[in-house]
Design an enzyme around this catalytic site. Structure first.
Site, short mmCIF file in Angstrom:
data_model
loop_
_atom_site.label_atom_id
_atom_site.label_comp_id
_atom_site.label_asym_id
_atom_site.label_seq_id
_atom_site.Cartn_x
_atom_site.Cartn_y
_atom_site.Cartn_z
N GLU A 166 0.83 -1.20 0.00
CA GLU A 166 0.00 0.00 0.00
C GLU A 166 0.87 1.26 0.00
O GLU A 166 1.77 1.39 0.83
CB GLU A 166 -0.90 0.04 1.24
CG GLU A 166 -1.89 -1.10 1.34
CD GLU A 166 -2.71 -1.04 2.62
OE1 GLU A 166 -3.83 -1.59 2.61
OE2 GLU A 166 -2.24 -0.46 3.62
N CYS A 167 0.60 2.18 -0.90
CA CYS A 167 1.15 3.54 -0.91
C CYS A 167 2.68 3.56 -0.84
O CYS A 167 3.35 3.39 -1.84
CB CYS A 167 0.52 4.36 0.22
SG CYS A 167 0.68 6.14 -0.01
N GLY A 168 3.26 3.75 0.35
CA GLY A 168 4.71 3.72 0.46
C GLY A 168 5.28 2.39 0.02
O GLY A 168 6.39 2.32 -0.53
N LEU A 212 4.02 0.59 -2.40
CA LEU A 212 4.02 0.70 -3.86
C LEU A 212 5.29 1.40 -4.35
O LEU A 212 5.96 0.93 -5.28
CB LEU A 212 2.78 1.49 -4.31
CG LEU A 212 2.81 2.11 -5.71
CD1 LEU A 212 2.82 1.03 -6.79
CD2 LEU A 212 1.62 3.05 -5.90
N SER A 255 -0.61 -0.75 -4.64
CA SER A 255 -1.64 0.24 -4.88
C SER A 255 -1.46 1.46 -4.00
O SER A 255 -0.87 1.36 -2.92
CB SER A 255 -3.01 -0.40 -4.59
OG SER A 255 -4.04 0.54 -4.54
#
Length: 453
Positions: A331-333, A335, A429
């Site tokens: 997730e986020c970081g 990704l 993502s």
């Protein structure tokens, strides 16, 4: 279950300082279970420091009222808490809509039938503080505002005048006032406050907040309000699916300076499904532990990009893990870490794209995504809720929508239209999710881990 919601008239009124200080002050003699309204990883880290108990998030965009009550009950029961203290988000009534309260603190207060304490930034206010109190009480009669805390008062004289105005004109008791003090403020970063896991001085700062509360807030009156909490409606819904993976698996979860954004119940959902969590550090450890799957949460990899990039043995072990088709969810970081680079520094390179920090926010929203490809956590043709908050972007240079697992119905994602890069058995993502809105998360991910051992 004894409880209170600490909310504010808006952002920046001192909710986190006051809520964390109250948690710290009461933790000296009582077991406190902290909660945070909304999708937030940073404020809960301060709660954890103050109480020694993992804070939990309550969110009406992610959760039904029954799930909110279940999550609250889970927290109170697991920690054997005497009191539940819930820090709100933004102003009491702010949510995703101008006319309903989805995503707001008020929705949580109503779901839990909880008393509410309103925090007001009292700078230059006296009678207007009473007017604000009256307005907040009048907007929704189902909200039970039992008290007010006055923050940023100039002096004792100012406090007493404002207290008199609120108590006489708004018929609401004032539990105390905090004078302006820049020495108790917290450092900020692009996503908000600096996570407590990074600040060596945080324990001293939290202790100072606790002392400030002991000296200025009537804690006996606050506990009386919590002691007299009305019963919670006896209607509950499960946070995750009762389906359970029978097979035991081991799942690696990075937790260090760079990666520390996880919802407690996501990890509990994995453990419910017979997963053993193996914590490790992509900065300090040489390689991935011996596991069946990898779950990389968010954090600040862009701040620690040099340290992450230097750890080449770790980068190589994670890339090989992906190439061997073991499930990875990021997730986020996470990704960004799995991309080719962060700000031109080499990273894991599962996905051949460059990620970079930006000066402007790229995504700040609740999200709704439609699943267009099967992946380690979701099946095709389902829809799920999440959230995104990032000052970074991934320069996607491909041209195939099939590179992505999700098409965005609400939010930005990676391209504005798509999110969830999917390669091998690796999903990455910008969306953060919570098992309450993805009840099969634990089952699907652990089942994928077992099937791809």
């Amino acid at each position: 279950m004894k409880r209170v919601v600490l909310t504010g008239t808006g952002s920046g009124v001192g909710k986190t300082t006051i809520a964390t200080g109250i948690m710290k002050a009461l933790s000296d003699e009582h077991k406190i279970q902290p909660f945070k309204v909304g999708p937030d990883y940073i404020d809960p880290s301060y709660h954890n420091c103050a109480t020694g108990v993992s804070s939990r998030n309550l969110d009406s965009f992610f959760m039904s009222d029954g799930q909110i009550r279940q999550s609250f009950k889970n927290g109170m029961t697991s920690s054997h808490a005497d009191y539940g203290i819930i820090e709100g988000v933004r102003g009491l009534y702010e949510g995703i809509s101008p006319t309903n309260d989805i995503g707001s603190t008020s929705s949580i207060a109503k779901a839990l039938n909880s008393p509410v304490i309103l925090i007001i930034n009292s700078r230059s206010l006296v009678r207007s503080a009473a007017a604000m109190t009256l307005g907040f009480k009048a907007l929704d009669s189902r909200i039970d505002i039992e008290g007010v805390i006055l923050n940023n008062v100039k002096s004792q004289k100012h406090y007493l005048k404002t207290k008199e105005a609120v108590e006489k004109l708004a018929n609401t008791r004032v539990l105390g006032g905090i004078e302006r003090d820049n020495s108790i403020s917290m450092e900020q970063r692009h996503l908000g406050l600096i996570p407590a896991v990074e600040q060596e001085r945080i324990s001293g700062l939290v202790e100072k907040w606790g002392e400030l509360i002991r000296e200025n807030i009537d804690l006996d009156a606050l506990m009386e309000i919590m002691d007299n909490s009305n019963p919670i409606i006896n209607e509950y819904e499960p946070i995750w699916s009762p389906n359970k993976t029978k097979h035991k698996t081991r799942i690696a979860v990075p937790f260090d300076e760079a990666f520390n954004f996880y919802y407690k119940e996501n990890l509990e959902a994995l453990e419910y499904n017979n997963a053993k969590i193996e914590y490790f550090s992509p900065i300090h450890d040489e390689q991935l532990p011996s596991v069946d799957a990898l779950y990389i949460g968010g954090g600040y990899p862009e701040i620690f990009k040099k340290e992450l990039s230097k750890n080449t043995t770790m980068l190589e072990s994670i890339k090989e893990f992906s190439q061997d088709n073991h499930p990875i969810y990021a997730e986020c970081g996470g990704l960004m870490y799995l991309c080719k680079t962060i700000d031109s520094l080499p990273m894991v390179d599962v996905f051949p794209y460059h990620s970079m920090l930006t000066k402007r926010v790229q995504g700040l929203s609740y999200t709704i995504a439609h699943v267009q490809r099967d992946n380690p956590i979701l099946k095709k043709n389902t829809t799920y809720h999440g959230h995104e908050f990032h000052y970074s972007k991934v320069e996607y240079t491909g041209s195939n929508s099939n590179d992505f697992a999700f098409s965005m119905r609400r939010g930005v994602g990676i391209t504005g239209k798509y999110d969830g890069l999917l390669k091998n058995n690796t999903l990455a993502s910008y969306i953060h999710t919570h098992t309450a809105c993805l009840p099969d998360f634990g089952y699907n991910f652990t089942q994928s881990a077992y099937e791809n051992k």
